[in-house]
Design a protein around this motif. Sequence first.
Motif, mmCIF file in Angstrom:
data_model
loop_
_atom_site.group_PDB
_atom_site.id
_atom_site.type_symbol
_atom_site.label_atom_id
_atom_site.label_comp_id
_atom_site.label_asym_id
_atom_site.label_seq_id
_atom_site.Cartn_x
_atom_site.Cartn_y
_atom_site.Cartn_z
ATOM 1 N N THR A 173 1.139 -0.939 0.616
ATOM 2 C CA THR A 173 -0.186 -0.513 0.326
ATOM 3 C C THR A 173 1.112 1.322 0.027
ATOM 4 N N ASP A 174 0.673 1.982 -0.718
ATOM 5 C CA ASP A 174 1.631 2.998 -1.050
ATOM 6 C C ASP A 174 -0.035 4.318 -0.677
ATOM 7 N N ARG A 175 1.065 5.740 -1.522
ATOM 8 C CA ARG A 175 0.196 7.360 -1.113
ATOM 9 C C ARG A 175 -1.038 6.981 -2.128
ATOM 10 N N ALA A 176 -0.637 6.613 -2.936
ATOM 11 C CA ALA A 176 -1.579 7.098 -3.893
ATOM 12 C C ALA A 176 -3.070 5.568 -3.110
ATOM 13 N N HIS A 177 -2.067 4.929 -2.834
ATOM 14 C CA HIS A 177 -3.390 4.249 -2.555
ATOM 15 C C HIS A 177 -4.557 4.425 -1.589
ATOM 16 N N LEU A 178 -4.021 5.121 -0.638
ATOM 17 C CA LEU A 178 -4.464 5.478 0.539
ATOM 18 C C LEU A 178 -4.741 6.712 0.017
ATOM 19 N N GLN A 186 -9.524 13.086 9.365
ATOM 20 C CA GLN A 186 -8.962 14.689 9.118
ATOM 21 C C GLN A 186 -7.586 14.844 9.498
ATOM 22 N N ALA A 187 -7.278 14.522 10.191
ATOM 23 C CA ALA A 187 -5.427 14.133 10.197
ATOM 24 C C ALA A 187 -4.565 13.800 9.079
ATOM 25 N N LEU A 188 -5.128 12.411 9.078
ATOM 26 C CA LEU A 188 -4.260 12.023 7.526
ATOM 27 C C LEU A 188 -4.392 12.530 6.545
ATOM 28 N N ILE A 189 -6.558 13.422 6.042
ATOM 29 C CA ILE A 189 -5.747 14.421 4.921
ATOM 30 C C ILE A 189 -5.323 15.279 5.139
ATOM 31 N N GLU A 190 -5.282 16.322 5.683
ATOM 32 C CA GLU A 190 -4.700 17.511 5.675
ATOM 33 C C GLU A 190 -3.153 17.412 5.519
ATOM 34 N N TRP A 191 -2.552 16.364 6.557
ATOM 35 C CA TRP A 191 -1.039 16.415 6.197
ATOM 36 C C TRP A 191 -1.110 15.547 4.545
ATOM 37 N N LEU A 192 -1.590 15.257 4.714
ATOM 38 C CA LEU A 192 -1.234 14.408 2.873
ATOM 39 C C LEU A 192 -1.276 15.699 2.114
ATOM 40 N N ALA A 193 -2.263 17.233 2.835
ATOM 41 C CA ALA A 193 -2.136 17.715 1.630
ATOM 42 C C ALA A 193 -1.041 18.955 2.253
ATOM 43 N N THR A 194 -0.279 18.798 3.371
ATOM 44 C CA THR A 194 0.683 19.814 3.192
ATOM 45 C C THR A 194 2.257 19.367 3.480
ATOM 46 N N GLY A 200 7.593 8.595 -1.617
ATOM 47 C CA GLY A 200 8.257 7.464 -1.719
ATOM 48 C C GLY A 200 8.544 6.092 -0.388
ATOM 49 N N GLU A 201 6.913 7.330 0.538
ATOM 50 C CA GLU A 201 7.218 5.905 1.637
ATOM 51 C C GLU A 201 6.001 5.343 1.388
ATOM 52 N N THR A 202 5.623 3.981 2.380
ATOM 53 C CA THR A 202 4.343 3.543 2.681
ATOM 54 C C THR A 202 3.977 4.204 2.855
ATOM 55 N N ALA A 203 2.603 3.764 3.135
ATOM 56 C CA ALA A 203 0.977 4.118 3.622
ATOM 57 C C ALA A 203 1.513 3.887 5.309
ATOM 58 N N LEU A 204 1.399 3.254 5.710
ATOM 59 C CA LEU A 204 2.167 3.286 6.917
ATOM 60 C C LEU A 204 2.221 4.186 7.312
ATOM 61 N N GLY A 205 3.873 4.297 6.877
ATOM 62 C CA GLY A 205 5.046 4.984 7.433
ATOM 63 C C GLY A 205 4.588 6.718 6.919
ATOM 64 N N LEU A 206 3.081 6.754 6.046
ATOM 65 C CA LEU A 206 2.676 8.135 6.511
ATOM 66 C C LEU A 206 1.395 8.619 6.704
ATOM 67 N N VAL A 207 0.864 7.683 7.264
ATOM 68 C CA VAL A 207 0.002 7.622 8.258
ATOM 69 C C VAL A 207 0.031 7.982 9.825
ATOM 70 N N ALA A 208 1.881 6.926 10.358
ATOM 71 C CA ALA A 208 2.262 7.115 11.090
ATOM 72 C C ALA A 208 2.992 8.655 11.839
ATOM 73 N N ARG A 209 3.258 9.531 10.105
ATOM 74 C CA ARG A 209 3.801 11.038 10.178
ATOM 75 C C ARG A 209 2.038 11.670 11.353
ATOM 76 N N ALA A 210 1.739 11.297 10.068
ATOM 77 C CA ALA A 210 0.071 12.016 10.335
ATOM 78 C C ALA A 210 -0.130 12.222 11.491
#
Length: 111
Positions: free
Chosen positions: A24-29, A78-86, A92-102
């Motif tokens: 799962t990557d950013r595009a899927h998420l 909301q935390a995820l969507i706002e984080w992805l937008a900013t 290049g990260e995994t979706a899980l890593g992106l969610v963790a950072r958000a």
Amino acid sequence: MKKIFRIVLSIVALLFASQAPALTDRAHLEKWCTHGSQVAAGRCIGYLLAAEDALSTAEVEGVRACVPRDVTLQQLHQALIEWLATHPDAAGETALGLVARAYAERFPCGK
């Protein structure tokens, strides 16, 4: 003897196996969490809740978040969507890593 050989061969194969890319990557998420279908929304919800569970016990890809017990699913989304937008550069990260950072940005530990 054959059983021991198979075990050793399996261990050697695991040691030399290359790391598979993330499923799962950013595009899927982004598709799941912004697309209007019920199936996509269900995948998004499941992923966000699984990430919350994973972060409740350990770091994920070197990131720690302290999600409050009373957080709502809407707040997680909301935390995820706002984080992805900013953070459009975080591709290049995994979706899980992106969610963790958000989550870590929205729900930092020790604050």
